[in-house]
Write a protein that holds these residues in place. Structure first.
Motif, PDB file in Angstrom:
ATOM      1  N   THR A  65       0.838  -1.195   0.000  1.00 44.58           N
ATOM      2  CA  THR A  65       0.000   0.000   0.000  1.00 44.58           C
ATOM      3  C   THR A  65       0.876   1.249   0.000  1.00 44.58           C
ATOM      4  N   ASP A  66       0.230   2.408  -0.258  1.00 43.43           N
ATOM      5  CA  ASP A  66       0.977   3.655  -0.232  1.00 43.43           C
ATOM      6  C   ASP A  66       1.590   3.898   1.147  1.00 43.43           C
ATOM      7  N   ARG A 104      -5.059  11.000  -7.412  1.00 43.15           N
ATOM      8  CA  ARG A 104      -6.172  10.801  -6.482  1.00 43.15           C
ATOM      9  C   ARG A 104      -7.320  11.754  -6.814  1.00 43.15           C
ATOM     10  N   PRO A 112      -7.214  13.276   1.234  1.00 47.05           N
ATOM     11  CA  PRO A 112      -6.760  12.111   2.007  1.00 47.05           C
ATOM     12  C   PRO A 112      -6.520  12.479   3.465  1.00 47.05           C
ATOM     13  N   TRP A 117      -0.164   8.834   3.184  1.00 49.16           N
ATOM     14  CA  TRP A 117      -0.489   8.622   1.773  1.00 49.16           C
ATOM     15  C   TRP A 117       0.581   9.244   0.873  1.00 49.16           C
TER      16      TRP A 117
END
Length: 221
Positions: A65-66, A104, A112, A117
């Motif tokens: 994941t990020d 995004r 976010p 992130w």
């Protein structure tokens, strides 16, 4: 052999790379490049490897994941003692964070939460200015509006060319004053990586890559 002599021997054995977008192939094969890099000492080789591991998305597990990517990047950066290398790696990650924010927002995501992130000093600014054109950073990063336009129109090759050009130009500026030192070797290798990437693309693969990048925010650049 003293470090300066070893650096000089290594760099003089590396062929001139030429301009990025005029290249049709890398200036030497990956095998030959690795042969030349074997002249580096153990600590230097590890520093170079850590920098490339952070920068090159191909070396990141696809399932990561990020947030996991950011944590791993921080861990590796802490191991890099060379200030020049650290600053360059941090700049690349901050650049990647800017593009991640564009992706995004292009997907219609809201601001976010948290800070994992993305990476670096612009995370908070991006969150505060999420709904502004180019996040209010067009003066600091003049390429952001163009990148946003390429995302919006689906111009995959143009976006790739723009982002690679931004990195290439940065390396060009950083190369001033570094001719026969470890920093010059790092810059050469990172340029080699960019040439390898650009010369391996074709239109169809670029479109496939474009679609894949939209699925993941902190993708490579």
């Amino acid at each position: 052999m003293a470090h300066p002599d070893r650096y000089a021997m290594l760099l003089t054995a590396l062929p001139y790379h030429g301009p990025l977008f005029g290249a049709t192939q890398t200036p030497l094969s990956r095998f030959r490049l690795n042969q030349r890099l074997s002249l580096l000492g153990e600590d230097e080789a590890r520093c170079l490897q850590d920098a490339r591991r952070v920068i090159e998305w191909a070396q990141q597990p696809s399932e990561r994941t990020d947030a996991e990517t950011v944590r791993e990047a921080r861990r590796l950066i802490e191991r890099i003692d060379n200030r020049f290398v650290r600053d360059l790696v941090v700049w690349r990650l901050e650049l990647r964070t800017l593009v991640a924010a564009l992706r995004r927002r292009h997907r219609g995501e809201d601001v976010p939460r948290g800070r994992d992130w993305g990476f670096g000093r612009w995370v908070g600014h991006l969150q505060r200015h999420w709904h502004e054109p180019a996040f209010g950073l067009e003066r600091a990063f003049p390429w952001l509006p163009e990148a946003e336009r390429h995302l919006r129109t689906g111009a995959a090759v143009d976006l790739e060319r723009l982002l690679l050009g931004v990195v290439w130009d940065r390396l060009e500026r950083l190369s001033d004053g570094h001719y026969l030192d470890f920093e010059a070797i790092l810059i050469y290798v990172l340029r080699w990586d960019l040439i390898a990437r650009w010369t391996s693309y074709d239109g169809e693969r670029a479109l496939q890559r474009f679609d894949a990048l939209l699925e993941r925010a902190l993708a490579d650049l």
